[in-house]
Motif scaffolding. Structure first.
Motif, PDB file in Angstrom:
ATOM      1  N   LEU A  79       0.854  -1.285   0.102  1.00  0.00           N
ATOM      2  CA  LEU A  79      -0.153  -0.094   0.166  1.00  0.00           C
ATOM      3  C   LEU A  79       0.682   1.167   0.093  1.00  0.00           C
ATOM      4  CD1 LEU A  79      -2.913   1.243   0.298  1.00  0.00           C
ATOM      5  CD2 LEU A  79      -2.321   1.183   2.893  1.00  0.00           C
ATOM      6  N   HIS A  80       0.699   1.947  -0.743  1.00  0.00           N
ATOM      7  CA  HIS A  80       1.469   3.344  -1.017  1.00  0.00           C
ATOM      8  C   HIS A  80       0.576   4.388  -0.918  1.00  0.00           C
ATOM      9  CE1 HIS A  80       5.282   1.363  -2.058  1.00  0.00           C
ATOM     10  NE2 HIS A  80       4.425   0.330  -2.611  1.00  0.00           N
ATOM     11  N   THR A  81       0.530   5.343   0.110  1.00  0.00           N
ATOM     12  CA  THR A  81      -0.022   6.882  -0.309  1.00  0.00           C
ATOM     13  C   THR A  81       1.188   7.697   0.060  1.00  0.00           C
ATOM     14  OG1 THR A  81      -0.580   6.720   2.088  1.00  0.00           O
ATOM     15  CG2 THR A  81      -1.938   5.584   0.570  1.00  0.00           C
ATOM     16  N   PHE A  82       0.715   9.084   0.363  1.00  0.00           N
ATOM     17  CA  PHE A  82       1.669  10.189   0.722  1.00  0.00           C
ATOM     18  C   PHE A  82       2.178   9.934   1.924  1.00  0.00           C
ATOM     19  CE2 PHE A  82      -0.694  12.892  -2.110  1.00  0.00           C
ATOM     20  CZ  PHE A  82       0.355  13.032  -3.126  1.00  0.00           C
ATOM     21  N   ASN A  83       1.500   9.175   3.017  1.00  0.00           N
ATOM     22  CA  ASN A  83       1.656   9.017   4.612  1.00  0.00           C
ATOM     23  C   ASN A  83       2.169   7.760   4.727  1.00  0.00           C
ATOM     24  OD1 ASN A  83       0.760  11.806   4.957  1.00  0.00           O
ATOM     25  ND2 ASN A  83      -1.207  11.276   5.195  1.00  0.00           N
ATOM     26  N   VAL A  84       2.047   6.787   4.035  1.00  0.00           N
ATOM     27  CA  VAL A  84       2.057   5.220   4.413  1.00  0.00           C
ATOM     28  C   VAL A  84       2.700   4.540   3.215  1.00  0.00           C
ATOM     29  CG1 VAL A  84       0.719   3.322   5.015  1.00  0.00           C
ATOM     30  CG2 VAL A  84       0.042   5.448   5.873  1.00  0.00           C
ATOM     31  N   ARG A  85       3.621   3.663   3.716  1.00  0.00           N
ATOM     32  CA  ARG A  85       4.166   2.734   2.883  1.00  0.00           C
ATOM     33  C   ARG A  85       4.207   1.458   3.654  1.00  0.00           C
ATOM     34  NH1 ARG A  85       4.581   5.827  -0.801  1.00  0.00           N
ATOM     35  NH2 ARG A  85       6.191   7.379  -1.548  1.00  0.00           N
ATOM     36  N   ALA A  86       3.338   0.554   3.173  1.00  0.00           N
ATOM     37  CA  ALA A  86       3.058  -0.616   4.036  1.00  0.00           C
ATOM     38  C   ALA A  86       3.026  -2.105   3.305  1.00  0.00           C
ATOM     39  CB  ALA A  86       1.814  -0.567   5.019  1.00  0.00           C
ATOM     40  N   ASP A  87       3.531  -3.266   3.728  1.00  0.00           N
ATOM     41  CA  ASP A  87       3.235  -4.472   3.263  1.00  0.00           C
ATOM     42  C   ASP A  87       2.108  -4.806   3.847  1.00  0.00           C
ATOM     43  OD1 ASP A  87       5.975  -4.451   2.001  1.00  0.00           O
ATOM     44  OD2 ASP A  87       6.499  -5.302   3.816  1.00  0.00           O
ATOM     45  N   ILE A  88       1.169  -5.164   2.848  1.00  0.00           N
ATOM     46  CA  ILE A  88      -0.235  -5.590   3.164  1.00  0.00           C
ATOM     47  C   ILE A  88      -0.367  -7.131   2.807  1.00  0.00           C
ATOM     48  CG2 ILE A  88      -1.115  -3.396   3.465  1.00  0.00           C
ATOM     49  CD1 ILE A  88      -2.612  -3.951   0.543  1.00  0.00           C
ATOM     50  N   ALA A  89      -1.460  -7.548   3.488  1.00  0.00           N
ATOM     51  CA  ALA A  89      -2.018  -8.953   3.041  1.00  0.00           C
ATOM     52  C   ALA A  89      -3.730  -8.912   2.889  1.00  0.00           C
ATOM     53  CB  ALA A  89      -1.858 -10.182   3.919  1.00  0.00           C
ATOM     54  N   ILE A  90      -4.136  -9.326   1.779  1.00  0.00           N
ATOM     55  CA  ILE A  90      -5.544  -9.408   1.741  1.00  0.00           C
ATOM     56  C   ILE A  90      -6.159 -10.758   1.790  1.00  0.00           C
ATOM     57  CG2 ILE A  90      -7.566  -8.513   0.359  1.00  0.00           C
ATOM     58  CD1 ILE A  90      -5.790  -6.479  -0.949  1.00  0.00           C
ATOM     59  N   LEU A  91      -6.749 -11.161   3.020  1.00  0.00           N
ATOM     60  CA  LEU A  91      -7.113 -12.448   3.134  1.00  0.00           C
ATOM     61  C   LEU A  91      -8.485 -12.686   3.017  1.00  0.00           C
ATOM     62  CD1 LEU A  91      -5.213 -12.242   6.715  1.00  0.00           C
ATOM     63  CD2 LEU A  91      -4.230 -13.351   4.774  1.00  0.00           C
ATOM     64  N   PRO A  92      -8.690 -13.964   2.455  1.00  0.00           N
ATOM     65  CA  PRO A  92     -10.024 -14.356   2.113  1.00  0.00           C
ATOM     66  C   PRO A  92     -10.652 -14.728   3.536  1.00  0.00           C
ATOM     67  CG  PRO A  92      -8.506 -16.172   1.535  1.00  0.00           C
ATOM     68  CD  PRO A  92      -7.763 -14.798   1.935  1.00  0.00           C
TER      69      PRO A  92
END
Length: 107
Positions: free
Chosen positions: A19-32
């Motif tokens: 996830l990349h926004t002006f404020n956040v750079r984060a490794d994400i997982a989208i889990l079923p």
């Protein structure tokens, strides 16, 4: 179209990426989740960052019949309002497991 993240679908059905926004750079997982047709109000996915729930995802179909996942992301680091995004297939035909998170501004 404003892309705020990139993920890849794994064989286990989990999307992993960034996830990349002006404020956040984060490794994400989208889990079923285990939500099924008997529970239409429950999310089909959960977005997580480092063990923290960022929000739900729901399977949807647009007016042209294309499937996507509607995501709502909320966390103090993201700001005072939730962020709406769509998880859609990357249009690159050479990346069949690649997806992008597209910011969905409020009308």
């Amino acid at each position: 179209m404003t892309v705020i993240g990139f993920v890849t679908l794994t064989d286990s059905g989990v999307y992993h990426g960034h996830l990349h926004t002006f404020n956040v750079r984060a490794d994400i997982a989208i889990l079923p989740t285990l939500a099924g047709p008997d529970h239409p109000d429950e999310p089909h996915y959960l977005v997580r960052f480092d063990g923290i729930d960022l929000g739900p995802g729901f399977n949807r179909v647009d007016a042209d019949g294309r499937a996507y996942i509607a995501l709502t992301l909320a966390h103090p680091e993201l700001g005072p309002r939730a962020i709406a995004a769509r998880l859609v297939a990357d249009p690159d035909p050479f990346s069949p497991h690649a997806y992008v998170l597209v910011w969905t501004p409020e009308p």
